[in-house]
Design a protein around this motif. Sequence first.
Motif, mmCIF file in Angstrom:
data_model
loop_
_atom_site.group_PDB
_atom_site.id
_atom_site.type_symbol
_atom_site.label_atom_id
_atom_site.label_comp_id
_atom_site.label_asym_id
_atom_site.label_seq_id
_atom_site.Cartn_x
_atom_site.Cartn_y
_atom_site.Cartn_z
ATOM 1 N N GLY A 205 37.970 34.902 60.952
ATOM 2 C CA GLY A 205 39.132 34.049 61.187
ATOM 3 C C GLY A 205 39.234 33.516 62.606
ATOM 4 N N LEU A 206 38.611 34.217 63.574
ATOM 5 C CA LEU A 206 38.601 33.699 64.952
ATOM 6 C C LEU A 206 37.728 32.456 65.063
ATOM 7 N N LYS A 207 36.718 32.362 64.189
ATOM 8 C CA LYS A 207 35.797 31.217 64.214
ATOM 9 C C LYS A 207 36.275 30.090 63.298
ATOM 10 N N TYR A 208 36.857 30.452 62.153
ATOM 11 C CA TYR A 208 37.328 29.463 61.178
ATOM 12 C C TYR A 208 38.820 29.661 60.929
ATOM 13 N N LYS A 209 39.581 28.548 60.879
ATOM 14 C CA LYS A 209 41.038 28.630 60.678
ATOM 15 C C LYS A 209 41.385 29.251 59.320
ATOM 16 N N ARG A 210 40.689 28.788 58.279
ATOM 17 C CA ARG A 210 40.911 29.321 56.931
ATOM 18 C C ARG A 210 39.555 29.618 56.313
ATOM 19 N N GLN A 211 39.449 30.767 55.676
ATOM 20 C CA GLN A 211 38.217 31.115 54.979
ATOM 21 C C GLN A 211 38.543 31.386 53.514
ATOM 22 N N LYS A 212 37.793 30.725 52.628
ATOM 23 C CA LYS A 212 38.056 30.848 51.193
ATOM 24 C C LYS A 212 36.972 31.670 50.515
ATOM 25 N N PHE A 213 37.370 32.334 49.434
ATOM 26 C CA PHE A 213 36.423 33.075 48.598
ATOM 27 C C PHE A 213 36.874 32.929 47.150
ATOM 28 N N ASN A 214 36.039 33.388 46.223
ATOM 29 C CA ASN A 214 36.280 33.203 44.794
ATOM 30 C C ASN A 214 37.575 33.903 44.352
ATOM 31 N N VAL A 215 38.590 33.103 44.037
ATOM 32 C CA VAL A 215 39.903 33.644 43.682
ATOM 33 C C VAL A 215 39.843 34.409 42.355
ATOM 34 N N TYR A 216 38.952 34.004 41.440
ATOM 35 C CA TYR A 216 38.827 34.696 40.148
ATOM 36 C C TYR A 216 38.258 36.102 40.336
ATOM 37 N N ASP A 217 37.255 36.216 41.205
ATOM 38 C CA ASP A 217 36.707 37.541 41.523
ATOM 39 C C ASP A 217 37.772 38.419 42.173
ATOM 40 N N ALA A 218 38.564 37.804 43.080
ATOM 41 C CA ALA A 218 39.609 38.547 43.790
ATOM 42 C C ALA A 218 40.622 39.134 42.805
ATOM 43 N N ARG A 219 41.024 38.340 41.817
ATOM 44 C CA ARG A 219 42.014 38.802 40.827
ATOM 45 C C ARG A 219 41.420 39.845 39.880
ATOM 46 N N HIS A 220 40.166 39.635 39.511
ATOM 47 C CA HIS A 220 39.473 40.611 38.658
ATOM 48 C C HIS A 220 39.374 41.961 39.383
ATOM 49 N N ASN A 221 38.969 41.896 40.658
ATOM 50 C CA ASN A 221 38.829 43.125 41.462
ATOM 51 C C ASN A 221 40.172 43.797 41.695
ATOM 52 N N ALA A 222 41.246 42.989 41.826
ATOM 53 C CA ALA A 222 42.583 43.549 42.062
ATOM 54 C C ALA A 222 42.993 44.459 40.905
ATOM 55 N N GLY A 223 42.763 43.999 39.676
ATOM 56 C CA GLY A 223 43.096 44.803 38.503
ATOM 57 C C GLY A 223 42.313 46.102 38.468
ATOM 58 N N LEU A 224 41.008 46.015 38.788
ATOM 59 C CA LEU A 224 40.169 47.210 38.790
ATOM 60 C C LEU A 224 40.587 48.186 39.890
ATOM 61 N N LEU A 225 40.958 47.640 41.076
ATOM 62 C CA LEU A 225 41.404 48.500 42.174
ATOM 63 C C LEU A 225 42.650 49.289 41.784
ATOM 64 N N ILE A 226 43.599 48.596 41.172
ATOM 65 C CA ILE A 226 44.840 49.254 40.759
ATOM 66 C C ILE A 226 44.536 50.329 39.715
ATOM 67 N N PHE A 227 43.634 50.016 38.776
ATOM 68 C CA PHE A 227 43.270 51.018 37.762
ATOM 69 C C PHE A 227 42.569 52.218 38.396
ATOM 70 N N ALA A 228 41.530 51.936 39.195
ATOM 71 C CA ALA A 228 40.676 53.009 39.727
ATOM 72 C C ALA A 228 41.435 53.969 40.633
ATOM 73 N N VAL A 229 42.216 53.421 41.557
ATOM 74 C CA VAL A 229 42.879 54.273 42.552
ATOM 75 C C VAL A 229 44.222 54.792 42.047
ATOM 76 N N ILE A 230 45.040 53.898 41.495
ATOM 77 C CA ILE A 230 46.402 54.303 41.131
ATOM 78 C C ILE A 230 46.429 55.064 39.797
ATOM 79 N N VAL A 231 45.693 54.571 38.804
ATOM 80 C CA VAL A 231 45.698 55.254 37.497
ATOM 81 C C VAL A 231 44.799 56.496 37.526
ATOM 82 N N ALA A 232 43.519 56.297 37.892
ATOM 83 C CA ALA A 232 42.546 57.391 37.767
ATOM 84 C C ALA A 232 42.696 58.478 38.825
ATOM 85 N N PHE A 233 43.253 58.159 39.997
ATOM 86 C CA PHE A 233 43.413 59.174 41.044
ATOM 87 C C PHE A 233 44.800 59.822 41.020
ATOM 88 N N VAL A 234 45.826 59.046 40.667
ATOM 89 C CA VAL A 234 47.189 59.593 40.669
ATOM 90 C C VAL A 234 47.432 60.465 39.430
#
Length: 354
Positions: free
Chosen positions: A113-142
Amino acid sequence: MANRIFFILVLAGVPLSVIGSVLHWPSVLMFVVYCLTIIALAGFMGRATESLASVMGPRIGGLLNATFGNAVELIISIFSLKAGLIGVVLASLTGSVLGNLLLVAGLSFFIGGLKYKRQKFNVYDARHNAGLLIFAVIVAFVIPEVFSQGMPEGKTMALSIGISVILIALYLAALFFKLVTHRGVYQSTEKGSEQVQHEEEPEWGKGKAMAILAAATIAVAYVSEKLVHTFHEVGEAFGWSELFIGVIIVAIVGNAAEHASAIIMAYKNKMDIAVEIAVGSTLQVAMFVAPVLVLISLLFPTSMPLVFTLPELITMVTAVFLMVIISNDGETNWFEGLTLLAAYIIMGIGFYLL
């Protein structure tokens, strides 16, 4: 310059690791030697996986980087299990989740971010990973923590084994989904980064990169075993708890390859790979490395249930929610990176004082 330093560290560190362990040099000195050697070897692993990523694309490259980066930590954890250091292993798993989501992603977003004002990445991957993160850490660990209250040790272990098998199966299904059945279905909006990825000449050829990966992994396995035996004396010398050694020290050393690679990718504006390394590595730790360690622990005298302490659980859940909120729009900047880093430092202070 950094590559030359890593080369010198490997050239000096590997022989010193062997000589020091044979001659029984002081544990604190050897702890420093082992850590520097592992970080330097991880640097070579990072360069090798970056070369493979240039040939195979961002998803495969990010997955390879996360896998070989986590191989270091998996090796350290197996030797820790063998030594009966269950607390260190669970703490290092916590440290991996916090380190990847807050430290690696935070530094990547901040420096990019110091080099580029805005940096974009695949929003579909981000949302897919978000669901898995919530499952893996919150469901499977809690869930194991909640159900293990008042449960006999044998039943807690049975619950952990059941959850571990489900986690591994779902992780393999997630890979199949991303790399086979839905490969290319959710394309990134930033086509330029893909083109740059294919046009860039890899540093090493596929054969050389794989040979270096194999050699570095073998060297890391040897040094990691020696590192584990220094934890007790180093903890007493510096006043570090087993929890702090696992969450901060082992996690940073074990994930050195991802740290370096993700930051370099972000600086080159290859955010799809940087995010895949940081988040993909977290998912691999939570859904594959942790459950595999639970199953491997059955081979040793002391088995490891998938039950974390309350501070470990709360910090992991907080890190997941923060990362999900920041990454869900598919773009980032230096301030969001700084926010993640600030959260990591606050948690680090807490674990140090605990």
